[in-house]
Design an enzyme around this catalytic site. Structure first.
Site, mmCIF file in Angstrom:
data_model
loop_
_atom_site.group_PDB
_atom_site.id
_atom_site.type_symbol
_atom_site.label_atom_id
_atom_site.label_comp_id
_atom_site.label_asym_id
_atom_site.label_seq_id
_atom_site.Cartn_x
_atom_site.Cartn_y
_atom_site.Cartn_z
ATOM 1 N N ARG A 262 1.255 4.014 -3.267
ATOM 2 C CA ARG A 262 1.002 5.442 -3.030
ATOM 3 C C ARG A 262 2.249 6.267 -3.330
ATOM 4 N NH1 ARG A 262 -2.559 2.601 -0.368
ATOM 5 N NH2 ARG A 262 -4.565 3.458 0.345
ATOM 6 N N GLN B 78 -17.193 -6.076 2.908
ATOM 7 C CA GLN B 78 -16.346 -5.717 1.768
ATOM 8 C C GLN B 78 -15.333 -6.798 1.424
ATOM 9 O OE1 GLN B 78 -16.060 -4.516 4.844
ATOM 10 N NE2 GLN B 78 -14.119 -3.511 5.251
ATOM 11 N N SER C 77 0.824 -1.211 0.000
ATOM 12 C CA SER C 77 0.000 0.000 0.000
ATOM 13 C C SER C 77 0.855 1.258 0.000
ATOM 14 C CB SER C 77 -0.939 -0.015 1.213
ATOM 15 O OG SER C 77 -1.816 -1.108 1.159
ATOM 16 N N ASP D 245 -8.242 -7.414 4.776
ATOM 17 C CA ASP D 245 -7.224 -8.288 4.185
ATOM 18 C C ASP D 245 -6.752 -9.361 5.164
ATOM 19 O OD1 ASP D 245 -7.323 -7.043 1.754
ATOM 20 O OD2 ASP D 245 -5.584 -5.766 2.097
ATOM 21 N N GLN E 173 -10.391 2.408 -1.304
ATOM 22 C CA GLN E 173 -9.591 2.836 -2.451
ATOM 23 C C GLN E 173 -10.326 3.835 -3.336
ATOM 24 O OE1 GLN E 173 -8.438 -0.938 -4.128
ATOM 25 N NE2 GLN E 173 -6.812 -1.238 -2.638
#
Length: 418
Positions: free
Chosen positions: A26, A329, A22, A306, A166
């Site tokens: 970014r 989700q 992540s 996750d 996201q």
């Protein structure tokens, strides 16, 4: 590839956790939009981050790979794509965050990916990009990729529900470079720590914005990103699997290159395992965990979806009942991870029940068998961890998919065998 993982009596030693996916993505996007040359040290080198490199190069950035570092010559916020179609492979993060970056340019771009990526919903982000001045559509009119995008973003107002964080991170990264100011209303937000990570990157860049309790944002337009140097921290999402491996096998291991002051949400896994009974010691740049008899409990997974696969296999070895809740989700990731974990763990003898927003797992140490990763890297790694405490080996089909985030996963795991 079929990878067979055998039960072990214990694990021992220390490993260095690879860089955060992540953070790496970014950093790549901000560096690509910045003025000047940035240096990213110890980035994660995986198929997902290489998909992001493909994206950033296609948007006009120049990226040079060195030993343990990547140099990025940014576009200065002037996106001039060198490709009409960009394939992000299996990287959902690159698709979503890249959509905002693509909307900064004036040239029409199509973003696409593999079969899994083309099945993931993206319509809320498409609609918000359109609200904010871009021309964005789902090519097949099904709310998924391929997405055709033409900017530039102008700013304005939008309202977006974010079952995946996201969507919001994409807008937050792109809108400072829009012409005008923007307001985002967020009536639903899952995975808040990932937005906190995005805001941390904006803070490092001195970007001006207002955050009203994560329910409403105001982003001031006409800003710029500056070149920077950054050491990418270790990935707590990767560390999760090794923390759970120690918990399941009753072992003591040390995971290095982890900083508890980092905004990554999956650092909560260490605290969860401690509450379940494990002994966890936090050092300045490392975590040592000693697996102990675990007690089942109710675990809110909304901020850490996750971690669901790894926590599901760990729950099989915890006494009593464990409930993984408030994580609908998880059905929107590379696979429907709630359904897939129920299916694959059941093959190995788990007493597991599927709910709309999570799983209920009763104490049922795995017996072994053959499972399928469903081409989902976190499913493959979770089942490998579950095999360590099983009665018999577990064979994992399509295990090579771990390369999406942790190409060295199996060698790292084997390095802990006693």
């Amino acid at each position: 590839m079929i990878q067979t993982v055998f039960p072990v009596e214990s694990l021992e030693g220390s490993i260095t956790i690879p860089g955060s996916k992540s953070h790496t993505i970014r950093a790549l996007l901000i560096a690509s939009l910045a003025e000047g040359e940035s240096l990213l040290s110890s980035p994660l080198d995986s198929s997902d981050t290489r998909s992001c490199i493909v994206l950033c190069r296609a948007l006009g950035a120049e990226i040079t790979e060195e030993d343990s570092a990547w140099r990025v010559q940014g576009t200065g916020g002037i996106v001039k794509p060198v490709e009409d179609e960009i394939d992000v492979g299996n990287s959902g993060t690159s698709l979503y965050l890249g959509a905002g970056a693509a909307a900064l340019g004036k040239k029409k771009i199509v973003l696409t990916g593999d079969e899994q990526i083309r099945s993931r919903p993206v319509q809320p982000l498409i609609s918000s990009l359109s609200d904010l001045g871009a021309d964005a559509v789902s090519v097949k009119k099904n709310g998924s990729a391929p997405i055709r995008i033409k900017g530039p973003l102008k700013g304005g107002k939008t309202r977006i529900e974010c079952p995946t964080s996201q969507y919001l991170s994409s807008l937050l990264l792109a809108l400072p470079l829009a012409e005008g100011d923007s307001e985002i209303e967020v009536p639903l937000l899952h995975e808040k720590p990932y937005v906190e990570m995005t805001l941390d990157w904006l803070d490092r860049q001195g970007i001006r914005y207002e955050n009203d309790g994560f329910a409403r944002f105001r982003i001031f337009g006409g800003q710029r990103y500056s070149a920077f140097e950054s050491l990418i921290p270790g990935d707590f999402s990767t560390a999760t699997f090794f923390l759970c491996a120690a918990a399941i096998t009753g072992s003591t291991i040390t995971l290095e290159n982890l900083h508890m002051n980092d905004p990554q949400g999956d650092k909560e896994v260490a605290e969860i395992l401690a509450r379940m009974g494990c002994a966890v010691t936090i050092q300045k740049r490392a975590i040592t965990i000693s697996g102990k008899a675990m007690e089942g409990r109710v675990i809110d997974m909304n901020a850490i979806p996750d971690a669901l696969p790894a926590m599901a296999v760990s729950a099989c070895y915890a006494r009593g009942t464990t409930e993984l809740v408030n994580v609908p989700q998880a059905r929107l990731k590379e696979t429907d991870r709630i359904a897939v974990m129920r299916e694959e763990l059941s093959k190995c003898g788990a007493d597991i029940e599927e709910r709309s927003d999570g799983l209920v797992i009763r104490h049922s140490p795995l017996k072994g068998g053959t499972v399928w990763s469903h081409r989902d890297h976190r499913i493959a790694m979770a089942m490998a961890v579950g095999a360590l405490g099983a009665e018999r080996p577990i064979a994992i089909r399509d295990a090579e998919v771990v390369a999406v985030t942790v190409p060295q996963f199996f060698p790292l795991l084997r390095s802990l065998y006693t």
